[in-house]
Design a protein around this motif. Structure first.
Motif, PDB file in Angstrom:
ATOM      1  N   ALA A 171       0.861  -1.179   0.000  1.00  0.00           N
ATOM      2  CA  ALA A 171       0.000   0.000   0.000  1.00  0.00           C
ATOM      3  C   ALA A 171       0.898   1.229   0.000  1.00  0.00           C
ATOM      4  O   ALA A 171       1.793   1.353   0.844  1.00  0.00           O
ATOM      5  N   ILE A 172       0.679   2.131  -0.962  1.00  0.00           N
ATOM      6  CA  ILE A 172       1.417   3.396  -1.022  1.00  0.00           C
ATOM      7  C   ILE A 172       0.445   4.501  -0.638  1.00  0.00           C
ATOM      8  O   ILE A 172      -0.544   4.737  -1.343  1.00  0.00           O
ATOM      9  N   LEU A 173       0.733   5.175   0.465  1.00  0.00           N
ATOM     10  CA  LEU A 173      -0.236   6.098   1.045  1.00  0.00           C
ATOM     11  C   LEU A 173       0.308   7.517   1.156  1.00  0.00           C
ATOM     12  O   LEU A 173       1.420   7.742   1.643  1.00  0.00           O
ATOM     13  N   GLY A 174      -0.502   8.461   0.711  1.00  0.00           N
ATOM     14  CA  GLY A 174      -0.274   9.859   1.021  1.00  0.00           C
ATOM     15  C   GLY A 174      -0.997  10.184   2.318  1.00  0.00           C
ATOM     16  O   GLY A 174      -2.054   9.613   2.607  1.00  0.00           O
ATOM     17  N   VAL A 175      -0.433  11.076   3.117  1.00  0.00           N
ATOM     18  CA  VAL A 175      -0.999  11.394   4.435  1.00  0.00           C
ATOM     19  C   VAL A 175      -0.986  12.902   4.645  1.00  0.00           C
ATOM     20  O   VAL A 175      -0.279  13.637   3.953  1.00  0.00           O
ATOM     21  N   ASN A 176      -1.773  13.368   5.612  1.00  0.00           N
ATOM     22  CA  ASN A 176      -1.714  14.773   6.017  1.00  0.00           C
ATOM     23  C   ASN A 176      -0.734  14.976   7.159  1.00  0.00           C
ATOM     24  O   ASN A 176      -0.273  16.091   7.402  1.00  0.00           O
ATOM     25  N   GLY A 177      -0.442  13.901   7.871  1.00  0.00           N
ATOM     26  CA  GLY A 177       0.521  13.989   8.950  1.00  0.00           C
ATOM     27  C   GLY A 177       1.107  12.629   9.262  1.00  0.00           C
ATOM     28  O   GLY A 177       0.465  11.600   9.054  1.00  0.00           O
ATOM     29  N   LEU A 178       2.346  12.624   9.751  1.00  0.00           N
ATOM     30  CA  LEU A 178       2.992  11.377  10.169  1.00  0.00           C
ATOM     31  C   LEU A 178       3.921  11.692  11.330  1.00  0.00           C
ATOM     32  O   LEU A 178       4.795  12.548  11.223  1.00  0.00           O
ATOM     33  N   SER A 179       3.718  10.984  12.419  1.00  0.00           N
ATOM     34  CA  SER A 179       4.620  11.144  13.551  1.00  0.00           C
ATOM     35  C   SER A 179       4.797   9.807  14.256  1.00  0.00           C
ATOM     36  O   SER A 179       3.944   8.921  14.160  1.00  0.00           O
ATOM     37  N   HIS A 180       5.909   9.699  14.959  1.00  0.00           N
ATOM     38  CA  HIS A 180       6.211   8.478  15.706  1.00  0.00           C
ATOM     39  C   HIS A 180       5.140   8.207  16.754  1.00  0.00           C
ATOM     40  O   HIS A 180       4.793   7.054  17.025  1.00  0.00           O
ATOM     41  N   ARG A 181       4.573   9.255  17.304  1.00  0.00           N
ATOM     42  CA  ARG A 181       3.614   9.100  18.398  1.00  0.00           C
ATOM     43  C   ARG A 181       2.192   8.846  17.899  1.00  0.00           C
ATOM     44  O   ARG A 181       1.512   7.928  18.379  1.00  0.00           O
ATOM     45  N   GLU A 182       1.733   9.644  16.929  1.00  0.00           N
ATOM     46  CA  GLU A 182       0.337   9.541  16.475  1.00  0.00           C
ATOM     47  C   GLU A 182       0.162   8.675  15.239  1.00  0.00           C
ATOM     48  O   GLU A 182      -0.958   8.356  14.863  1.00  0.00           O
ATOM     49  N   GLY A 183       1.241   8.295  14.575  1.00  0.00           N
ATOM     50  CA  GLY A 183       1.145   7.479  13.374  1.00  0.00           C
ATOM     51  C   GLY A 183       0.783   8.284  12.137  1.00  0.00           C
ATOM     52  O   GLY A 183       0.981   9.495  12.091  1.00  0.00           O
ATOM     53  N   ALA A 184       0.250   7.590  11.134  1.00  0.00           N
ATOM     54  CA  ALA A 184      -0.171   8.231   9.886  1.00  0.00           C
ATOM     55  C   ALA A 184      -1.609   8.705  10.037  1.00  0.00           C
ATOM     56  O   ALA A 184      -2.481   7.942  10.463  1.00  0.00           O
ATOM     57  N   THR A 185      -1.866   9.964   9.692  1.00  0.00           N
ATOM     58  CA  THR A 185      -3.189  10.543   9.895  1.00  0.00           C
ATOM     59  C   THR A 185      -3.636  11.337   8.676  1.00  0.00           C
ATOM     60  O   THR A 185      -2.819  11.754   7.848  1.00  0.00           O
ATOM     61  N   CYS A 186      -4.954  11.532   8.566  1.00  0.00           N
ATOM     62  CA  CYS A 186      -5.503  12.375   7.507  1.00  0.00           C
ATOM     63  C   CYS A 186      -6.704  13.137   8.047  1.00  0.00           C
ATOM     64  O   CYS A 186      -7.120  12.948   9.201  1.00  0.00           O
ATOM     65  N   GLU A 187      -7.294  13.994   7.210  1.00  0.00           N
ATOM     66  CA  GLU A 187      -8.329  14.906   7.677  1.00  0.00           C
ATOM     67  C   GLU A 187      -9.730  14.300   7.730  1.00  0.00           C
ATOM     68  O   GLU A 187     -10.570  14.740   8.506  1.00  0.00           O
ATOM     69  N   HIS A 188     -10.015  13.312   6.886  1.00  0.00           N
ATOM     70  CA  HIS A 188     -11.382  12.825   6.748  1.00  0.00           C
ATOM     71  C   HIS A 188     -11.485  11.353   7.135  1.00  0.00           C
ATOM     72  O   HIS A 188     -10.757  10.508   6.607  1.00  0.00           O
ATOM     73  N   GLU A 189     -12.408  11.040   8.033  1.00  0.00           N
ATOM     74  CA  GLU A 189     -12.559   9.683   8.529  1.00  0.00           C
ATOM     75  C   GLU A 189     -12.947   8.705   7.432  1.00  0.00           C
ATOM     76  O   GLU A 189     -12.487   7.566   7.412  1.00  0.00           O
ATOM     77  N   ASP A 190     -13.804   9.138   6.482  1.00  0.00           N
ATOM     78  CA  ASP A 190     -14.225   8.204   5.431  1.00  0.00           C
ATOM     79  C   ASP A 190     -13.059   7.818   4.533  1.00  0.00           C
ATOM     80  O   ASP A 190     -12.940   6.664   4.112  1.00  0.00           O
ATOM     81  N   GLU A 191     -12.165   8.770   4.241  1.00  0.00           N
ATOM     82  CA  GLU A 191     -10.970   8.444   3.470  1.00  0.00           C
ATOM     83  C   GLU A 191     -10.024   7.575   4.297  1.00  0.00           C
ATOM     84  O   GLU A 191      -9.407   6.644   3.781  1.00  0.00           O
ATOM     85  N   ALA A 192      -9.899   7.898   5.575  1.00  0.00           N
ATOM     86  CA  ALA A 192      -9.019   7.122   6.462  1.00  0.00           C
ATOM     87  C   ALA A 192      -9.468   5.667   6.544  1.00  0.00           C
ATOM     88  O   ALA A 192      -8.634   4.759   6.608  1.00  0.00           O
ATOM     89  N   ALA A 193     -10.780   5.428   6.522  1.00  0.00           N
ATOM     90  CA  ALA A 193     -11.296   4.058   6.629  1.00  0.00           C
ATOM     91  C   ALA A 193     -10.831   3.204   5.457  1.00  0.00           C
ATOM     92  O   ALA A 193     -10.469   2.030   5.631  1.00  0.00           O
ATOM     93  N   VAL A 194     -10.824   3.783   4.249  1.00  0.00           N
ATOM     94  CA  VAL A 194     -10.362   3.042   3.073  1.00  0.00           C
ATOM     95  C   VAL A 194      -8.853   2.822   3.154  1.00  0.00           C
ATOM     96  O   VAL A 194      -8.360   1.716   2.918  1.00  0.00           O
TER      97      VAL A 194
END
Length: 269
Positions: free
Chosen positions: A185-208
């Motif tokens: 899986a190759i993923l673009g993200v809105n944020g990445l940190s050691h503590r919070e992990g990979a994150t994005c702005e929208h839950e529906d997109e995050a679910a996929v």
């Protein structure tokens, strides 16, 4: 340009980059002449004619007198996609990430400007013409471009598209992806940190994207330095689930050091 320089330009990697650059020029101009392309890319007109012939054979352009015109509505992208096509930072990430994919792999991708750049670099690789590639994507714009590549089997997930990102979401996307086993899986993200992990702005997109992580053997996050240490609204995956990170951050960036500590392989480009 000397014959030696011309030979170097026609090495597979340079040629793939040149073909992508021609498509980028077409994305903003709609049509392109041999002379204009040769001047823009600093190669001979003979080289450009061969490139035009190759792109025409792949059905990515239509030949006309003295040049080519764009074939597909794939070039009609939102402004943020078009304006970022010549972004050096994105280009560096895209080339490095594309080179890490094994020929013949099944690749899952979410949407965004970074993954769009990676998809273009990946599907333009000359060595894939003999091995093929399967691309599973939740992004409509990536699917529309990839489907024109004869050596790419494109699987476009169903669902409800989000206009800002061209990503499909919802039960149909989840159901389709739940039947597949991607290699990476190759993923673009809105944020990445050691503590919070990979994150994005929208839950529906995050679910996929989250399901892409669960179904894939490897997880590659592609993120510019500005995304590291940032946290967005919803979690895609924990940091230790990221197998590989491709980033423009320096080797001594605090988040690079911390991500390596979790076992993530980090490529700083």
């Amino acid at each position: 340009m000397s014959p030696t320089d011309e030979a170097v330009q026609d090495a597979p990697r340079h040629r793939a980059s040149r073909l992508s650059a021609i498509l980028d020029l077409l994305a903003t101009q709609g049509r392109l002449t041999v002379t204009a392309a040769a001047d823009a890319l600093a190669v001979s007109e003979a080289t450009i004619r061969r490139d035009f012939a190759e792109l025409s054979q792949r059905q990515l352009v239509t030949r006309n007198h003295g040049g080519v015109v764009a074939t597909s509505v794939a070039y009609e992208l939102p402004y943020r996609y078009r304006s970022s096509q010549h972004d050096t930072e994105l280009d560096r990430i895209a080339r490095a990430a594309a080179d890490l994919v094994e020929p013949g792999a099944v690749v899952a991708m979410n949407g965004g400007t970074t993954t769009t750049a990676v998809a273009r670099a990946l599907t333009a690789r000359d060595d894939l013409e003999s091995t093929g590639l399967t691309l599973v994507t939740s992004a409509l714009n990536i699917a529309v471009e990839a489907v024109l590549r004869p050596h790419v089997r494109c699987v476009s997930l169903g669902g409800i598209p989000r206009p800002e990102s061209y990503e499909v979401t919802g039960p149909l996307a989840i159901a389709g992806l739940g039947q597949l086993w991607p290699d990476v899986a190759i993923l673009g993200v809105n944020g990445l940190s050691h503590r919070e992990g990979a994150t994005c702005e929208h839950e529906d997109e995050a679910a996929v994207s989250r399901l892409m992580v669960e179904r894939s053997t490897e997880v590659m996050v592609v993120a510019a330095e500005a995304k590291l240490g940032q946290r967005a609204f919803t979690v895609i995956c924990d940091a230790d689930q990221v197998t590989t990170l491709v980033t423009t951050a320096a080797q001594d960036h605090p988040q690079v050091v911390l991500m390596r500590g979790t076992g993530t392989t980090v490529h700083c480009v």
